[in-house]
Design a protein around this motif. Structure first.
Motif: not given
Length: 205
Positions: A162-185
């Motif tokens: 069994p696998q899991r997809i979660t947020l990276p171990e880092a605070p949520a970014p404010a940058s739009r470009k960083l958000e695109q690679i931060y949140y699961p899709t």
């Protein structure tokens, strides 16, 4: 930018609900207001624009009577989520179906009290499970779902870990470009599901 549902779900007696569908957004709110216990009702702003026809009749169910539900039936892999993670899982299931992979999507809805029976039944059938959680991996709710499966189902009966997809171990970014690679899709979900199932035919023989 905060994801605190795992914190709240850890507290005995504190009910925690996270609706995905428009129907559940209304019904769980009513159940929360009527509950004699304290309730944390968490709705995701990314779901606010969703619309659908809902039942006009109001069923005053207790929160303890509402639990995980199967949104899409499938046979190859179980994908589990809650709130916006469920939204992504439903989208991914459509893409996976076009690739010949039948996904069973389960919406948790009520995180505390958590009833694992629906997930266990599904994983016993599909032999594969992927959990999507819009929180961090460390002590996250995805770990609770995984633990329930490992405690109750012999790992030897599963076709993959069994696998899991979660947020990276880092605070949520404010940058739009960083958000695109931060949140699961949905693309993340499709990719991981494919990797989990790459050897499924050889294991079934």
């Amino acid at each position: 930018s905060q994801s605190l549902h795992s914190w709240f779900s850890h507290i005995p007696g504190l009910r925690v609900v996270m609706p995905y569908s428009v129907q559940d957004a209304r019904d769980l709110l009513i159940s929360s207001v009527l509950s004699k216990d304290p309730v944390i009702y968490i709705d995701d702003r990314w779901l606010y624009e969703n619309e659908e026809e809902i039942e006009q009749s109001i069923t005053e169910k207790k929160i303890t009577e509402i639990g995980p539900t199967v949104l899409i039936e499938g046979s190859d892999i179980t994908i589990v989520g809650s709130s916006f993670s469920t939204y992504l899982a439903v989208q991914a299931a459509t893409d996976l179906n076009e690739l010949g992979i039948s996904s069973e999507v389960i919406d948790i809805r009520v995180l505390n009290p958590y009833d694992p029976s629906t997930v266990l039944d599904s994983v016993s059938k599909t032999k594969n499970m992927l959990v999507v959680d819009g929180s961090w991996k460390n002590s996250g709710f995805a770990a609770e779902i995984l633990a329930n499966v490992y405690e109750r189902i012999d790992p030897g009966l599963l076709n993959s870990k069994p696998q899991r997809i979660t947020l990276p171990e880092a605070p949520a970014p404010a940058s739009r470009k960083l958000e695109q690679i931060y949140y699961p899709t949905k693309e993340n979900i499709v990719k991981i599901a494919q990797l989990m199932l790459v050897n499924r035919h050889s294991k079934e023989i």
